[in-house]
Every structure is written in structure tokens, then in C-alpha cells.
Design a protein around this motif. Structure first.
Motif, mmCIF file in Angstrom:
data_model
loop_
_atom_site.group_PDB
_atom_site.id
_atom_site.type_symbol
_atom_site.label_atom_id
_atom_site.label_comp_id
_atom_site.label_asym_id
_atom_site.label_seq_id
_atom_site.Cartn_x
_atom_site.Cartn_y
_atom_site.Cartn_z
ATOM 1 N N GLN A 178 25.862 -41.833 -81.449
ATOM 2 C CA GLN A 178 25.552 -42.957 -80.555
ATOM 3 C C GLN A 178 25.195 -42.465 -79.159
ATOM 4 O O GLN A 178 24.214 -42.909 -78.577
ATOM 5 C CB GLN A 178 26.734 -43.928 -80.519
ATOM 6 N N GLN A 223 21.649 -50.185 -80.582
ATOM 7 C CA GLN A 223 22.273 -50.077 -81.901
ATOM 8 C C GLN A 223 23.264 -51.239 -82.044
ATOM 9 O O GLN A 223 24.471 -51.077 -81.994
ATOM 10 C CB GLN A 223 22.960 -48.723 -82.031
ATOM 11 N N TYR A 268 31.188 -45.271 -75.985
ATOM 12 C CA TYR A 268 31.088 -45.193 -77.440
ATOM 13 C C TYR A 268 32.432 -44.719 -77.997
ATOM 14 O O TYR A 268 32.665 -43.512 -78.143
ATOM 15 C CB TYR A 268 29.984 -44.227 -77.853
#
Length: 392
Positions: free
Chosen positions: A76, A133, A163
Motif C-alpha cells: 500500500q 485503493q 497503512y
């Protein structure tokens, strides 16, 4: 010499040996892995645990990608767009806890696996403050929130992404754990340099090494940045310089201030649990030119200090470098090759450590069962038109 002219015992031995070779050949697969880095070792262990006979040939290069890494598990934070590559990376990240647990159980060692999360601070307000995302766990932090989340960041930081599912592993500890696991599993590791892969048509006949020739039923190429020296695959080295620092000795024995990885635009800062901090990494197209350079170290330090100013007071511990295996599209080359008995597991570029468990499982499935995960088709060598390989 005709078989009937042999002594009875010798004749019986040949019949007995040939019989069991035919019966057990598919079970006790004879596999030769060229390359003893993170990927080669991971594959060897997975295949051995499934009952295969495995040999690793390794030239023991100290400049491999395993050293030019900080061990980030960061699909990520790397901002990989929705794609098969992202799917592959997320699948591998999810495998990590169980995979690490298995390795640590086999060896009794620790790998420094730490699901600490990764923070991606930014200096400029992005055009949109939402996660591309969308289905993944992440959070946008504004200026107040990010400085509260991680004290000590530069005043230039205006926000960033958090993240929580990204993680890290100590790449050197992982490499050592893989080596010890291979030894405990009695995997044959030979410190021999492979000079040539001997091929005829669509078959590999053997490998020429510094001490002779070796044959196997199946071969795996996992030589990273050096792959193109043995086969015409589009893999080339990208040098990465790195360094480590630690707090000065007079620093009060408090909990490490940096409790998560900082992933900036041009640098990253990775705190270990023991207080060491890894700073990386350059990305240089200089072929296999070795060594650290003043430019590289200055660039790393200036970017890291800008991100986390307290580092300017820390002590420098070590400099090093290594070579990542890059491809033209920066994606790995995985799966079967133009040679029927040779499989490719190379070109992992920046994500070799992250992708080690999923690579091991998918390649082992392919070799053992001819079971091809649908994701593998996206990383096949044939996507490069000029592969230089024979065609079926």
C-alpha cells in the motif's frame, strides 16, 4: 555389455534401481535451484517440505538484493495501483505471519517480523485526499493528526496516509533464518558459481559450474540481478545504496521514538525494535558498479533528515549497497519458461522480500502439480517480445 552377462546381484540391482526410479521419480523430484538468495531459499524450503529433493547452487554474492533492502512489506505504501501486481503483493503480505511462524519454529530464530504499519507523509496537499485503493484499510491524516500520530516529523509535513496493515521484517535476520532452515531440512547448498546453463532445443541438459557439470530433473532460475548472465531474460541490476543510524549513547533509555516505518517520496526510514534505524535507498542504473558514493549517502541523509529532523543527531553505523533485479516493466518474471524443465523466479525488483512466500507457494504448486495460479499468467516471460528464447 548385455544385461544377461552381468552377475546376478548386479543385474538385480539395476532392475531394482530402475523400478524404483520409475515409481518414485514423480514423488522425490530432483530439483536444482540456481541462486541462493531470499527467493531461491524460500523455494527450496517450500519444495523440501513437500517431499522434493532439492539442491541450491549459490555463488554467495554479498551484493544481492537481500542486502539492498530494508525489509518493508509495503504494497500500500508503495502505492501500487489496482492490478495483478497489487493482488500478488497483498496475497503475499497476508501469508507472512504464518510463513514467518513456520520458519521460526524450524530454526528457533527470530526474523524481526513487525506489523508496525507504515506512514506515508507528504509535503504538499494532494489533489484528492482519498485512498485510490478504496477496498483496503488505510486512513488519510491531516497535519494535526499526523504529527500527533508520529511526533518528531518535519514541520513541512502537511499530512499523509496511514497503512496499518503494511509491515516490516529484518531482511538480514530473515536471510539468516532461511539459510539455517535450509540446513536443518538437510537441503544441499553448494557454493558453486554456475557458468552456463546447457540447453538443447526446449530442454535444459544440465549446468556447468566452477567444479564440473550437474544434472537434475527440473531447474529453477532464481539468480536475481545476475539472471541475464545465464539466460536471455530482460533482467538488469538497479543499484541501491543504504545506511543505518542509531541514537547517541546519552539518549535516555526511553521507548524508541519512531514506532512505525516512514515512507517518503524519495526515501524511507525503517526503525528496528533494537533501536537501529535503516535509511534507504537510491535507485541507480550503473550496471554492477560497486561501492557507496558521496552523492548517494548525501542524498539519503538529506532526504531522511528533512522527513524526520531528529536523525541529524544520530550516529552513523554502517553503509552498504546491493543490486535489485529490475525488469523493463518493474514486474517479476514467474512461471514456466521456453525450456520444458526450467522455471523462472526472478526480476522481483523492489519486492523480493515481500513476494518470497507467495513466489515459493505458486512456483512449488506449478512444479509439483502443474497447477498454475491465474495470477502467474500476468508475470510470464513471454510478455517481453524479444526474450531470445526458443519457441515451442
Amino acid at each position: 555389455m548385455r544385461k544377461s552377462s552381468l552377475p546376478l546381484a548386479a543385474s538385480f540391482y539395476i532392475d531394482y534401481h530402475n523400478f524404483f526410479e520409475e515409481i518414485l521419480g514423480e514423488i522425490l523430484t530432483d530439483i536444482l535451484i540456481i541462486g541462493g538468495g531470499i527467493i531461491g531459499l524460500s523455494l527450496a524450503i517450500e519444495l523440501k517440505l513437500r517431499g522434493a529433493q532439492v539442491t541450491i547452487l549459490s555463488s554467495e554474492s554479498h551484493q544481492a538484493a537481500a542486502t539492498a533492502a530494508a525489509g518493508m512489506l509495503a504494497p500500500q505504501a508503495e502505492n501500487i495501483p489496482p492490478s495483478p501486481m497489487l493482488d500478488l503483493c497483498l496475497q503475499s503480505r497476508a501469508l507472512y505471519p504464518e510463513w514467518i511462524g513456520k520458519l521460526e519454529t524450524i530454526t528457533g530464530l527470530t526474523t524481526g517480523y513487525w506489523p508496525c504499519g507504515i506512514l506515508s507523509p507528504v509535503y504538499e496537499q494532494p489533489e484528492v485526499t482519498y485512498n485510490k485503493q478504496l477496498t483496503l484499510n488505510s486512513q488519510w491524516l491531516d497535519k494535526d493528526a499526523i504529527h500527533q500520530h508520529q511526533p518528531g516529523l518535519s514541520n513541512e509535513i502537511i499530512g499523509g496516509w496511514w497503512y496499518p496493515n503494511d509491515a516490516q521484517v529484518d531482511n538480514r535476520a530473515l536471510f539468516q533464518t532461511l539459510q539455517i532452515a535450509a540446513k536443518k531440512l538437510k537441503i544441499d547448498i553448494s557454493q558453486e558459481r554456475v557458468e552456463e546453463i546447457i540447453r538443447s532445443g526446449t530442454k535444459v541438459l544440465g549446468v556447468k559450474t566452477s567444479s564440473g557439470e550437474l544434472q537434475a530433473n527440473h531447474y529453477i532460475l532464481a539468480t536475481g540481478a545476475w539472471s541475464n548472465q545465464l539466460l536471455p531474460v530482460p533482467v538488469y541490476p538497479k543499484k541501491g545504496q543504504m545506511l543505518s543510524v542509531c541514537p547517541p549513547p546519552e539518549t535516555p533509555p526511553i521507548i524508541q521514538q519512531l514506532q512505525m516505518v516512514l515512507f517518503g517520496d524519495e526515501s524511507y526510514i525503517v526503525p528496528r525494535k533494537d533501536g537501529q534505524i535503516i535509511i534507504g535507498a537510491t535507485s541507480e542504473n550503473v550496471n554492477f558498479t560497486p561501492g557507496n558514493t558521496p552523492w548517494g549517502i548525501q542524498a539519503l541523509l538529506s532526504r531522511a533528515i528533512r522527513l524526520y529532523p531528529e536523525l541529524q543527531h544520530y550516529l552513523i553505523q554502517e553503509f552498504w549497497w546491493g543490486f535489485r533485479p529490475a525488469t523493463p516493466d518493474e514486474l517479476p518474471i514467474l512461471g514456466y519458461s521456453a525450456w520444458d524443465n526450467l522455471t523462472l523466479a526472478t526480476g522481483h525488483y523492489r519486492n523480493g522480500i515481500l513476494l518470497a512466500p507467495v513466489t515459493a507457494i505458486m512456483i512449488a504448486d506449478w512444479i509439483e502439480q502443474h497447477k498454475s495460479d491465474p495470477l502467474l499468467s500476468h508475470f510470464h516471460y513471454s510478455r517481453f517480445a524479444d526474450s531470445g528464447a526458443p519457441h515451442h
